[in-house]
Design an enzyme around this catalytic site. Structure first.
Site, PDB file in Angstrom:
ATOM      1  CE  LYS A   1      13.503 -16.976 -17.391  1.00 47.88           C
ATOM      2  NZ  LYS A   1      13.068 -15.679 -17.637  1.00 47.88           N
TER       3      LYS A   1
ATOM      4  CD  GLU B   1      13.284 -23.321 -13.760  1.00 44.25           C
ATOM      5  OE1 GLU B   1      13.071 -23.059 -14.698  1.00 44.25           O
ATOM      6  OE2 GLU B   1      14.644 -23.075 -13.228  1.00 44.25           O
TER       7      GLU B   1
ATOM      8  CG  HIS C   1      20.692 -14.735  -9.932  1.00 40.51           C
ATOM      9  ND1 HIS C   1      21.131 -15.896 -10.012  1.00 40.51           N
ATOM     10  CD2 HIS C   1      19.950 -14.066  -9.048  1.00 40.51           C
ATOM     11  CE1 HIS C   1      20.886 -16.180  -9.203  1.00 40.51           C
ATOM     12  NE2 HIS C   1      20.298 -15.487  -8.555  1.00 40.51           N
TER      13      HIS C   1
ATOM     14  NE  ARG D   1      17.273  -9.983 -25.089  1.00 38.21           N
ATOM     15  CZ  ARG D   1      18.354 -10.445 -24.670  1.00 38.21           C
ATOM     16  NH1 ARG D   1      19.069 -11.164 -25.466  1.00 38.21           N
ATOM     17  NH2 ARG D   1      18.439 -11.060 -23.639  1.00 38.21           N
TER      18      ARG D   1
END
Length: 661
Positions: A116, A200, A235, A297
């Site tokens: 990420k 973040e 999540h 994907r």
């Protein structure tokens, strides 16, 4: 087009790929673990090859075994599905080194988006907006805590190689940062082999909006519009829809263009999804959406995109991998109607969505919706793999129409033998905010316990359970009226009592049998007149105090499930189950809620603990479970150690009896 492909996956996605391949005349090879020897995807494929034991590391993650299976079967290409090795660049390279085609992007594209932090740096260079935060290499705890303070709480810690909510922790208070960081690192290391994280800014009212992209080997990339995946728990996505509610044409164009730039920046080929997070605290705004990650994907939720575009994305994957250009250009793509997908899981929403295992004694889903599934009645949901058992997909001309169809389809889902989230999904469909399209990732959390807990069984459900327990739902076909006389007594009415456990409480139910198909239920001081109108297998038509309705009842040796009013009500036949009084000692024991691996033991014999203290941490079904002290007390024994694999119900820790403590 290929003549034969191998599908390096299992379950629902393997079945999904097989259906498209079959339509195109492409032969399929399935692979399986010992746990999946009799699985549906094995049955559907033209041939199947064993990989190894049930554990994914020795089967579905065994690159050498998969390559050998592909070569031995004569397959020309490998479809990775999603999960497992689908985003593993080493697997892509191994497939190509074996002279096979990988049905997906290049190894370099996967590597570019696999971490990420690196992906966000790349996106910044490509002019794609990214979430404010720290995405660098320094990983010492003190430094990361300082970055979190600089960003401003709340923050989100995310495993940099993560996905599916794994290795992700929200932190509200600086005092909790250290523990959350360690937990995220452990889960990241376990799930992805990488314990490094990024930090973040956590948005107060975020929406998760993703854009489906497709590239070919000829340098062309298109987007197939957006999906809203904001309804999440832990999540992880629960219900997805396309298009996103409230999306304007201008914002759709901006997000689509950003997604295409992201894919073009890495020379992308095949199906992919660019995920954005939008800050909707002031509404859905064109200047407040940020790149989160790219999934290189096919996504679990791809059917909603198929529904609104009329396309088969697996077919596109096969054609692009075979060297063909994209079937359509951007200007040829359009949205028609609205679509929803609900993920049906074997899990218990009332117990923090803890995954459930067991045999699917009943598995009957409606034909009024598209059902993508990899299981059927009689199959076993094991602790080895993800507990999703089906996807329920509906389409309509409007959002309201598609949502109404989804709710109706979910009400008709009949799954028995394992606990599922079906009732939770029905209640979610009925949330006023969701119906209005006012969605964000915090909606489920704000809805409260009423959304998670199954409602109490009605008297109708109790009546059906009692009649089933006493064998009174079996209606003889004999036209002789004497065959239907069940309760006849020369000197009065017959009556029988049955004890049922429901929700942990024992209920005494008295059935009075005046005769024929009519009964009276005495329960909790109430009397209910019951008339049995018809029985067709498990399908029952009943009259309770003038309320005529249909229900489904499934009975096995010691349990009964009543499907009624969109809910599944489970009952245990107490006299047969023999579990009276088991809960009495529950306050002294900490048991494994499901099979798993012991990761952390935080207390030793003799230690004094307080109710709620974290005592044992387990890893099961790809997630970390923290088990807390059931009460204040002193630890008596800890019969497990770190690294132990334990069965469901295994004793992990016991407290001294309260008198001794």
């Amino acid at each position: 087009m290929f003549r034969k492909i191998l599908i390096a996956n299992r379950g629902e996605i393997a079945c999904r790929v097989i259906r498209t391949a079959r339509r195109l005349g492409v032969a399929t090879v399935a692979v399986y673990s010992d746990a999946d020897r009799n699985a549906l995807h094995v049955e559907m494929a033209d041939e199947a090859i064993r990989l190894g034991p049930a554990e994914a590391a020795e089967s579905y993650l065994n690159i050498a075994a998969i390559i050998e299976a592909a070569k031995a079967s004569g397959a020309e290409a490998v479809h990775p599905g999603y999960g497992f090795l689908s985003e593993n660049p080493d697997f892509v390279e191994a497939v190509k080194a074996a002279g096979l085609v990988f049905i997906g992007p290049s190894a370099s594209a996967i590597r570019a988006m696999g971490l990420k932090d690196a992906a966000k740096a790349l996106m910044e260079k490509a002019g794609v907006p990214v979430v404010p935060g720290y995405h660098g290499e320094r990983q010492d705890a003190a430094f990361l805590a300082g970055e979190a303070t600089a960003i401003g709480y709340p923050v989100l810690i995310k495993a940099r190689a993560g996905g599916g909510g794994k290795g992700m922790r929200r932190v509200e208070d600086p005092a909790d940062f250290s523990a959350a960081l360690e937990s995220a690192r452990r889960e990241g290391e376990s799930a992805f082999g990488d314990g490094r994280v990024l930090v973040e800014k956590y948005m107060a009212k975020p929406r998760h909006i993703e854009v489906q992209v497709f590239g070919d080997g000829h340098g062309y990339v298109v987007h197939l519009f957006e999906r809203d995946c904001s309804l999440q728990r832990r999540h992880q996505k629960v219900i997805e829809e396309a298009p996103a509610p409230g999306m304007t044409a201008q914002m759709r164009e901006a997000m689509g263009a950003a997604a295409v730039r992201a894919a073009a920046a890495i020379g992308y080929s095949g199906a992919g999804t660019v995920e954005f997070i939008a800050d909707v605290s002031d509404g859905l705004r064109q200047d407040r959406f940020y790149f989160m990650e790219m999934n290189t994907r096919l996504q679990v939720e791809h059917p909603v995109t198929e529904a609104i575009t009329g396309l088969d994305l697996v077919e596109w994957q096969l054609r692009v991998a075979a060297g063909e250009p994209l079937p359509k250009r951007q200007e040829e793509l359009a949205i028609t109607g609205w679509a929803f997908e609900a993920r049906l899981y074997a899990e218990n929403p009332a117990r923090e969505f803890l995954p459930a295992t067991g045999r699917l004694a009943v598995f009957d889903l409606p034909d009024s919706a598209r059902i993508d599934s990899g299981v059927r009645a009689g199959d076993i949901v094991t602790p080895y793999y993800d507990p999703m058992i089906a996807k329920v997909i509906t389409h309509g001309q409007t959002r309201a129409e598609a949502l109404a169809r989804l709710e109706a389809a979910l009400e008709k889902c009949r799954v028995g033998g394992v606990t599922t989230n079906a009732g939770f999904l029905v209640r979610l469909c009925r949330l006023p905010a969701f119906a209005a399209g006012d969605v964000d990732t915090g909606l489920i959390g704000r809805a409260g316990e009423g959304l998670l807990v199954e409602p109490e069984a009605s008297e109708e459900a109790f009546a059906l359970a009692a009649l089933s327990a006493l064998g009174l739902l079996e209606m003889p076909d004999d036209p002789d009226p004497w065959a239907h006389i069940r309760g006849f007594r020369l000197w009065g009415e017959a009556a029988r009592t049955v004890f049922l456990d429901h929700g942990g409480a024992e209920h005494a139910l008295r059935i009075v049998m005046p005769g024929g198909r009519r009964f009276r239920l005495d329960h909790n001081g109430l009397s209910t007149e019951v008339g049995l109108l018809s029985v067709n297998g498990d399908a029952i038509r009943l009259d309770c105090d003038g309320h005529v309705f249909s229900a489904t009842v499934h009975r096995d040796a010691a349990s009964i499930v009543v499907f009624f009013g969109g809910h599944a009500h489970a009952f245990a036949i107490a006299e047969e189950a023999g579990h009276h009084g088991e809960a009495a000692a529950g306050g002294d024991r900490l048991s494994a809620p499901m099979p798993g691996l012991v990761r952390i033991v935080s207390a030793a014999p003799g230690a004094r603990v307080a109710r709620g203290d974290a005592l044992v941490t387990m890893e099961a079904m790809k997630m970390e479970l923290v088990l807390a002290a059931p009460r204040d007390g002193v630890v008596a024994a800890v019969p497990v150690a770190v690294g132990d694999q334990v069965a469901e119900g295994a004793l992990l820790l016991s407290l001294e009896p309260e008198e001794a403590a």
